[in-house]
Design a protein around this motif. Structure first.
Motif, mmCIF file in Angstrom:
data_model
loop_
_atom_site.group_PDB
_atom_site.id
_atom_site.type_symbol
_atom_site.label_atom_id
_atom_site.label_comp_id
_atom_site.label_asym_id
_atom_site.label_seq_id
_atom_site.Cartn_x
_atom_site.Cartn_y
_atom_site.Cartn_z
ATOM 1 N N LEU A 129 46.364 38.982 34.010
ATOM 2 C CA LEU A 129 45.193 39.581 33.366
ATOM 3 C C LEU A 129 45.144 41.089 33.585
ATOM 4 C CD1 LEU A 129 42.466 36.882 34.143
ATOM 5 C CD2 LEU A 129 43.560 37.362 31.942
ATOM 6 N N SER A 130 45.610 41.535 34.745
ATOM 7 C CA SER A 130 45.665 42.980 35.000
ATOM 8 C C SER A 130 46.654 43.652 34.052
ATOM 9 C CB SER A 130 46.071 43.244 36.457
ATOM 10 O OG SER A 130 45.117 42.729 37.352
ATOM 11 N N CYS A 131 47.785 42.993 33.828
ATOM 12 C CA CYS A 131 48.773 43.524 32.880
ATOM 13 C C CYS A 131 48.208 43.521 31.460
ATOM 14 C CB CYS A 131 50.056 42.699 32.927
ATOM 15 S SG CYS A 131 50.980 42.849 34.467
ATOM 16 N N LEU A 132 47.505 42.454 31.127
ATOM 17 C CA LEU A 132 46.893 42.369 29.797
ATOM 18 C C LEU A 132 45.845 43.463 29.616
ATOM 19 C CD1 LEU A 132 46.765 40.758 27.162
ATOM 20 C CD2 LEU A 132 45.026 39.304 28.225
ATOM 21 N N LEU A 133 45.090 43.735 30.679
ATOM 22 C CA LEU A 133 44.092 44.806 30.631
ATOM 23 C C LEU A 133 44.755 46.151 30.339
ATOM 24 C CD1 LEU A 133 41.271 46.056 31.152
ATOM 25 C CD2 LEU A 133 41.878 46.124 33.585
ATOM 26 N N VAL A 182 45.207 56.879 29.718
ATOM 27 C CA VAL A 182 45.441 55.502 30.175
ATOM 28 C C VAL A 182 46.521 55.479 31.255
ATOM 29 C CG1 VAL A 182 46.243 53.211 29.484
ATOM 30 C CG2 VAL A 182 44.679 54.483 28.005
ATOM 31 N N SER A 183 47.541 56.295 31.079
ATOM 32 C CA SER A 183 48.598 56.373 32.088
ATOM 33 C C SER A 183 48.050 56.874 33.419
ATOM 34 C CB SER A 183 49.719 57.302 31.606
ATOM 35 O OG SER A 183 50.292 56.813 30.413
ATOM 36 N N GLY A 184 47.069 57.766 33.339
ATOM 37 C CA GLY A 184 46.439 58.247 34.560
ATOM 38 C C GLY A 184 45.621 57.179 35.258
ATOM 39 N N VAL A 185 45.122 56.220 34.486
ATOM 40 C CA VAL A 185 44.330 55.118 35.044
ATOM 41 C C VAL A 185 45.234 54.038 35.650
ATOM 42 C CG1 VAL A 185 42.751 53.228 34.409
ATOM 43 C CG2 VAL A 185 42.388 55.526 33.496
ATOM 44 N N ALA A 186 46.471 53.932 35.167
ATOM 45 C CA ALA A 186 47.372 52.852 35.581
ATOM 46 C C ALA A 186 47.549 52.754 37.100
ATOM 47 C CB ALA A 186 48.723 53.009 34.885
ATOM 48 N N PRO A 187 47.786 53.858 37.823
ATOM 49 C CA PRO A 187 47.914 53.730 39.287
ATOM 50 C C PRO A 187 46.658 53.164 39.941
ATOM 51 C CG PRO A 187 48.744 55.854 38.545
ATOM 52 C CD PRO A 187 48.056 55.239 37.371
ATOM 53 N N ALA A 188 45.495 53.502 39.399
ATOM 54 C CA ALA A 188 44.246 52.972 39.953
ATOM 55 C C ALA A 188 44.151 51.468 39.736
ATOM 56 C CB ALA A 188 43.050 53.679 39.311
ATOM 57 N N VAL A 189 44.650 50.997 38.593
ATOM 58 C CA VAL A 189 44.655 49.551 38.329
ATOM 59 C C VAL A 189 45.564 48.837 39.328
ATOM 60 C CG1 VAL A 189 45.278 47.767 36.651
ATOM 61 C CG2 VAL A 189 44.112 49.844 35.884
ATOM 62 N N VAL A 190 46.742 49.410 39.578
ATOM 63 C CA VAL A 190 47.667 48.813 40.549
ATOM 64 C C VAL A 190 47.052 48.821 41.945
ATOM 65 C CG1 VAL A 190 49.946 48.992 41.622
ATOM 66 C CG2 VAL A 190 49.675 49.479 39.185
ATOM 67 N N LYS A 191 46.435 49.928 42.304
ATOM 68 C CA LYS A 191 45.806 50.039 43.630
ATOM 69 C C LYS A 191 44.680 49.026 43.774
ATOM 70 C CE LYS A 191 45.569 52.367 47.549
ATOM 71 N NZ LYS A 191 46.707 52.429 48.494
ATOM 72 N N THR A 192 43.877 48.858 42.741
ATOM 73 C CA THR A 192 42.785 47.881 42.774
ATOM 74 C C THR A 192 43.333 46.467 42.886
ATOM 75 O OG1 THR A 192 41.416 49.346 41.417
ATOM 76 C CG2 THR A 192 40.761 47.026 41.538
ATOM 77 N N TRP A 193 44.389 46.190 42.139
ATOM 78 C CA TRP A 193 45.034 44.875 42.208
ATOM 79 C C TRP A 193 45.536 44.593 43.625
ATOM 80 C CZ3 TRP A 193 50.267 44.290 43.383
ATOM 81 C CH2 TRP A 193 50.764 42.992 43.296
ATOM 82 N N MET A 194 46.133 45.582 44.268
ATOM 83 C CA MET A 194 46.615 45.413 45.640
ATOM 84 C C MET A 194 45.455 45.134 46.591
ATOM 85 S SD MET A 194 49.461 48.481 45.781
ATOM 86 C CE MET A 194 49.817 48.220 47.522
ATOM 87 N N ARG A 252 56.227 49.314 32.626
ATOM 88 C CA ARG A 252 57.207 49.016 33.666
ATOM 89 C C ARG A 252 56.667 49.411 35.040
ATOM 90 N NH1 ARG A 252 58.820 47.571 28.900
ATOM 91 N NH2 ARG A 252 59.347 49.671 28.254
ATOM 92 N N GLY A 253 56.315 50.677 35.198
ATOM 93 C CA GLY A 253 55.902 51.159 36.507
ATOM 94 C C GLY A 253 54.675 50.468 37.066
ATOM 95 N N ALA A 254 53.711 50.147 36.207
ATOM 96 C CA ALA A 254 52.476 49.511 36.676
ATOM 97 C C ALA A 254 52.553 47.985 36.626
ATOM 98 C CB ALA A 254 51.291 50.003 35.847
ATOM 99 N N MET A 255 53.142 47.446 35.575
ATOM 100 C CA MET A 255 53.115 45.990 35.399
ATOM 101 C C MET A 255 54.094 45.248 36.302
ATOM 102 S SD MET A 255 52.512 45.348 31.335
ATOM 103 C CE MET A 255 51.109 46.063 30.476
ATOM 104 N N LEU A 256 55.287 45.777 36.473
ATOM 105 C CA LEU A 256 56.282 45.056 37.265
ATOM 106 C C LEU A 256 55.857 44.856 38.722
ATOM 107 C CD1 LEU A 256 59.565 46.453 35.720
ATOM 108 C CD2 LEU A 256 58.833 44.068 35.737
ATOM 109 N N PRO A 257 55.271 45.861 39.391
ATOM 110 C CA PRO A 257 54.793 45.591 40.755
ATOM 111 C C PRO A 257 53.740 44.490 40.820
ATOM 112 C CG PRO A 257 54.941 47.952 40.385
ATOM 113 C CD PRO A 257 55.152 47.291 39.053
#
Length: 297
Positions: free
Chosen positions: A25-29, A63-75, A153-158
Motif C-alpha cells: 500500500l505504501s508503494c501504491l501510495l 513527489v520525489s522529495g516526499v518519497a524519503p519521508a514515506v520510506v522513513k515513515t514505513w520504517m 526503485r529507490g523508495a519502493m524496493l526497500p
C-alpha cells in the motif's frame, strides 16, 4: 528449547502479512502520488508544450522529495532499524559511485538498440547546449529518469524487499512502474488521435516494455546498491527507444544490422552478472533489509 505454539505462530504469520500489505500500500501510495501530481494542473495544453512540461516537472520533483519521508515513515511503523540512513537505503551514497555509474551504463550500451548517429551527436558540445535548452529533452533525459528511479526503485524496493526477498522484489516493483504509465490512455483519449483499440494496444505494449525495463533497473539497484546506475540507464534508454527491428529488416545492410542486434543481446546476457557483481560496489545498504540469508540480495 523455546517452542512456539500454533496460536503464536499464526499471529506471527498474520503480523507478517499485515506488514507486507502495508509495504504494498505504501508503494501504491507513492505511485498514485507520482501520477496524480501530473493532473493537479488543469490545462489543455499539449503534452510537449514547455509550460506544461515545467509544471509537470515541478510536480514530480515535489513527489520525489516526499518519497524519503514515506520510506522513513514505513520504517517507523514497522519498527525497522538499520545502521545506515534512509538516503543510503535509497541508493544515494558515494561508496562505489564510479563503477555504479559506469558499468550499468556500459551494460545498457551493448543492448541491441544503439542508434547509429547517437555517438556522433553526444560528441558535439553544441548538441548538449541545444539539449539543455529543450524542455522535452530535459523532461525525458533528466527529470523523468531521476524522479522515476528515485520513486519506483529507490523508495519502493526497500519497502518490498523485507517481505518478498530480492528476486520477487525485482519483478514486483516494476508492476507499479508499468501501471503508472497507463495514464497516457487519458492523454490519447483527450487528443482523440486514434480509436480505442489502438490506444489500448499501444498502452499494453508500453506497459510490457516499461515493466521489463523496470525489472532491469530494479536488478541493477539491488546488485549495486546505487541509484545512479538505474538513472543513467533510464536516461540512455529514453534517448534510444525500442530496437527498430522493422527498419533493420528493410535496410540494405540488414544482415549486418541484425548481426549487431544479436551480438548486442548476447553481450548483454554475458555481461549482466559480471558488471553488476556486488564486489565492485562495497556493501549494499538496501540488502540489510532483505530476509535471511542476506546473500540472496
Amino acid at each position: 528449547m523455546l517452542v512456539m505454539s500454533k496460536q503464536e505462530f499464526g499471529l506471527g504469520q498474520q503480523e507478517e502479512r499485515t506488514k507486507c500489505w502495508g509495504s504494498v500500500l505504501s508503494c501504491l501510495l507513492l505511485a498514485c502520488l507520482y501520477v496524480g501530481s501530473l493532473y493537479v494542473w488543469c490545462d489543455s495544453l499539449p503534452r510537449d508544450h514547455p509550460s506544461r512540461i515545467k509544471r509537470h516537472c515541478v510536480s514530480v520533483l515535489l513527489v520525489s522529495g516526499v518519497a524519503p519521508a514515506v520510506v522513513k515513515t514505513w520504517m517507523h511503523l514497522n519498527d525497522i532499524t538499520v545502521k545506515v540512513s534512509v538516503w543510503e537505503l535509497m541508493g544515494i551514497r558515494l561508496e562505489g559511485f564510479v563503477p555504479a555509474a559506469l558499468f550499468p551504463l556500459l551494460l545498457s550500451m551493448v543492448r541491441p538498440h544503439l542508434k547509429l548517429n547517437y555517438c556522433r551527436k553526444v560528441a558535439l558540445p553544441v548538441s548538449w547546449l541545444l539539449c539543455v535548452r529543450d524542455a522535452v529533452w530535459l523532461r525525458n533525459q533528466v527529470v523523468a529518469p531521476l524522479t522515476e528511479e528515485l520513486v519506483f526503485r529507490g523508495a519502493m524496493l526497500p519497502m518490498l524487499l523485507p517481505c518478498s526477498g530480492s528476486t520477487a522484489a525485482v519483478f514486483t516493483a516494476p508492476l507499479f512502474f508499468g501501471v503508472a504509465h497507463l495514464h497516457h490512455i487519458i492523454e490519447q483519449r483527450r487528443l482523440a488521435k486514434d480509436n480505442m483499440k489502438v490506444i489500448l494496444l499501444t498502452a499494453g505494449i508500453q506497459f510490457l516494455y516499461t515493466t521489463v525495463f523496470g525489472a532491469f533497473t530494479a536488478f541493477i539497484f539491488l546488485r549495486t546498491g546505487h541509484l545512479v546506475g538505474p538513472v543513467l540507464c533510464h536516461s540512455f534508454c529514453n534517448s534510444q527507444g525500442l530496437p527498430d527491428i522493422a527498419s533493420a529488416l528493410q535496410h540494405p545492410q540488414r544482415s549486418a544490422l541484425l548481426s549487431f542486434y544479436l551480438v548486442g543481446a548476447l553481450l548483454f546476457l554475458v555481461l549482466l552478472f559480471p558488471l553488476t557483481d556486488p564486489y565492485f560496489y562495497t556493501s549494499i545498504p538496501v540488502c540489510s533489509l532483505a530476509p535471511l540469508p542476506p546473500s540472496a540480495c
